[in-house]
Motif scaffolding. Structure first.
Motif, PDB file in Angstrom:
ATOM      1  N   VAL A  31       0.844  -1.370   0.206  1.00 10.58           N
ATOM      2  CA  VAL A  31      -0.065  -0.309  -0.509  1.00 10.58           C
ATOM      3  C   VAL A  31       0.459   0.904   0.044  1.00 10.58           C
ATOM      4  O   VAL A  31       0.314   2.247  -1.114  1.00 10.58           O
ATOM      5  CB  VAL A  31      -1.390   0.086   1.097  1.00 10.58           C
ATOM      6  N   SER A  73       2.616   3.147  -3.042  1.00 11.97           N
ATOM      7  CA  SER A  73       0.922   4.102  -4.097  1.00 11.97           C
ATOM      8  C   SER A  73       0.229   4.778  -3.394  1.00 11.97           C
ATOM      9  O   SER A  73      -0.290   4.913  -3.676  1.00 11.97           O
ATOM     10  CB  SER A  73       0.721   2.650  -5.476  1.00 11.97           C
ATOM     11  N   TYR A  74       0.378   4.967  -2.191  1.00 11.43           N
ATOM     12  CA  TYR A  74      -0.437   5.657  -1.040  1.00 11.43           C
ATOM     13  C   TYR A  74       0.409   6.053  -0.491  1.00 11.43           C
ATOM     14  O   TYR A  74       0.917   5.906   0.038  1.00 11.43           O
ATOM     15  CB  TYR A  74      -1.993   4.741  -0.700  1.00 11.43           C
ATOM     16  N   THR A  84      -1.526   8.769   5.938  1.00  7.68           N
ATOM     17  CA  THR A  84      -3.399   8.665   4.773  1.00  7.68           C
ATOM     18  C   THR A  84      -3.845   6.891   5.636  1.00  7.68           C
ATOM     19  O   THR A  84      -4.845   7.274   6.231  1.00  7.68           O
ATOM     20  CB  THR A  84      -3.456   9.425   3.853  1.00  7.68           C
ATOM     21  N   PHE A  85      -2.903   6.151   4.549  1.00  2.00           N
ATOM     22  CA  PHE A  85      -2.904   4.283   4.595  1.00  2.00           C
ATOM     23  C   PHE A  85      -3.203   4.353   6.763  1.00  2.00           C
ATOM     24  O   PHE A  85      -4.729   3.832   7.386  1.00  2.00           O
ATOM     25  CB  PHE A  85      -1.952   3.555   4.416  1.00  2.00           C
ATOM     26  N   ARG A 111      -1.781  14.542  -1.531  1.00  2.00           N
ATOM     27  CA  ARG A 111      -1.668  13.968  -1.643  1.00  2.00           C
ATOM     28  C   ARG A 111      -2.574  13.646  -1.726  1.00  2.00           C
ATOM     29  O   ARG A 111      -2.743  11.788  -1.945  1.00  2.00           O
ATOM     30  CB  ARG A 111      -0.707  13.013  -1.714  1.00  2.00           C
ATOM     31  N   TRP A 112      -3.533  13.024  -1.331  1.00  2.00           N
ATOM     32  CA  TRP A 112      -5.122  12.919  -0.899  1.00  2.00           C
ATOM     33  C   TRP A 112      -5.646  11.858  -2.133  1.00  2.00           C
ATOM     34  O   TRP A 112      -5.305  13.295  -3.232  1.00  2.00           O
ATOM     35  CB  TRP A 112      -6.212  13.440   0.392  1.00  2.00           C
ATOM     36  N   PRO A 158      -8.758   5.854  -2.655  1.00  2.00           N
ATOM     37  CA  PRO A 158      -8.554   4.407  -2.488  1.00  2.00           C
ATOM     38  C   PRO A 158      -8.867   4.056  -3.806  1.00  2.00           C
ATOM     39  O   PRO A 158      -9.505   3.371  -3.883  1.00  2.00           O
ATOM     40  CB  PRO A 158      -7.855   4.172  -1.514  1.00  2.00           C
ATOM     41  N   THR A 159      -7.826   2.748  -4.031  1.00  2.00           N
ATOM     42  CA  THR A 159      -8.400   1.916  -5.380  1.00  2.00           C
ATOM     43  C   THR A 159      -8.882   0.775  -4.318  1.00  2.00           C
ATOM     44  O   THR A 159      -8.838   0.627  -3.419  1.00  2.00           O
ATOM     45  CB  THR A 159      -7.487   1.566  -6.390  1.00  2.00           C
ATOM     46  N   GLN A 176      -6.307  -1.160  -2.674  1.00  2.00           N
ATOM     47  CA  GLN A 176      -5.622  -0.223  -1.145  1.00  2.00           C
ATOM     48  C   GLN A 176      -6.865  -0.109  -0.044  1.00  2.00           C
ATOM     49  O   GLN A 176      -6.407  -0.291   0.838  1.00  2.00           O
ATOM     50  CB  GLN A 176      -5.525   1.416  -1.847  1.00  2.00           C
TER      51      GLN A 176
END
Length: 302
Positions: A37, A40-41, A45-46, A214-215, A218-219, A222
């Motif tokens: 994750v 790419s994220y 935030t994750f 960057r928010w 999510p796919t 993700q």
């Protein structure tokens, strides 16, 4: 074996063994899933998502089971002090280390924690540092040195990731030493709920400050990883762990997490095609040896 240990062992049933397996596998696989994750994220935030989900689910479980989430006024500052190293600093260092290291290597370094907990108990609470403890510290430092040398020898090596992960493990170790040496009346579930709440607030704030630009939504894959980390790793595994930890002896509960870094290393190889070097295998064996030295008590002379 003592009477308590014997009775504890006799209370373990097939469901408990299944729950131990669930905890070990879910915590081990969490490392390659996190690595997937955060490549790419936004990592803060994750973590903000996962802490929020874990907090909500654990709170719902506590309320449904009749567990009080009240913390006495006199213990709120202590709960805050326990939550910072055990949850906030541990995951902050780990998530940034994870962006730089492969997942198996991060799992190996992260699980040097029992050794740092022992050292923190000596420095902060005047516990005695035994020869076994010094051997455990030596094995952990040697494992970290091997990984650091390998990181610095590679053109794409990331020694800063190693530093972040090691600092996270040290913070977790300090937090565990505090947990063992501080008296608090609330249950483990209640304490963990408020730790997750504290971490959720901290990571939401950090994500607002550093990652707002960057928010992105999510796919689906993700989002599945976020649900896994928040629901399985935090909420379900914590509840399962609380059930079996009450039955296990301290040695058994400590040794039951020894397979986590091994699963993290295998999971990174299997799920992410990460390279497993000789340094990784050697460091893993040293960390397992260090954990065994620290967690298994010496035979008493009678």
């Amino acid at each position: 074996m003592s009477t308590n240990a014997a009775s504890a062992s006799s209370d373990i049933n097939s469901l408990d063994l299944l729950l131990i397996l669930l905890v070990t596998v879910s915590w081990g696989l969490n490392y390659p899933i996190m690595k997937f994750v955060v490549t790419s994220y936004p990592p803060l935030t994750f973590r903000a998502f996962t802490f929020t989900i874990g907090c909500v689910l654990l709170g719902a479980y506590a309320l449904r089971s009749g567990e009080s989430l009240h913390v006495p006024m006199s213990e709120r500052w202590l709960a805050f002090k326990l939550g910072m190293p055990n949850m906030v600093l541990w995951h902050l260092g780990l998530i940034y280390g994870m962006t730089l290291l492969n997942s198996g290597r991060a799992a190996i370094v992260g699980y040097t924690m029992p050794v740092w907990a022992l050292l923190a108990s000596v420095l902060m609470f005047k516990n005695t540092l035994t020869l076994r403890g010094m051997m455990g510290v030596f094995c952990s430092l040697l494992a970290t040195f091997l990984l650091a040398r390998d990181e610095m020898s590679n053109f794409a090596g990331q020694p800063l990731g190693l530093v972040c992960t090691l600092a996270a493990a040290m913070a977790w170790g300090v937090g565990n030493a505090m947990m063992k040496n501080c008296k608090i009346s609330i249950s483990s579930i209640t304490l963990t709920f408020w730790m997750l709440m504290l971490a959720a607030i901290c990571f939401i704030f950090l994500a607002l400050v550093f990652e707002q630009d960057r928010w992105a939504w999510p796919t689906w894959i993700q989002f599945a990883a976020i649900l896994y980390a928040g629901g399985v790793t935090f909420a379900i595994s914590y509840v399962a762990w609380f059930r079996v930890a009450r039955k296990l002896t301290p040695v058994a509960s400590g040794l039951s997490i020894m397979l986590v870094p091994m699963i993290g290393l295998i999971g990174g190889y299997w799920m992410l095609n990460e390279v497993v070097a000789v340094a990784d295998i050697t460091a893993l064996l040293l960390i397992l040896l260090a954990m065994a030295i620290v967690l298994i008590p010496g035979r008493k002379v009678t």
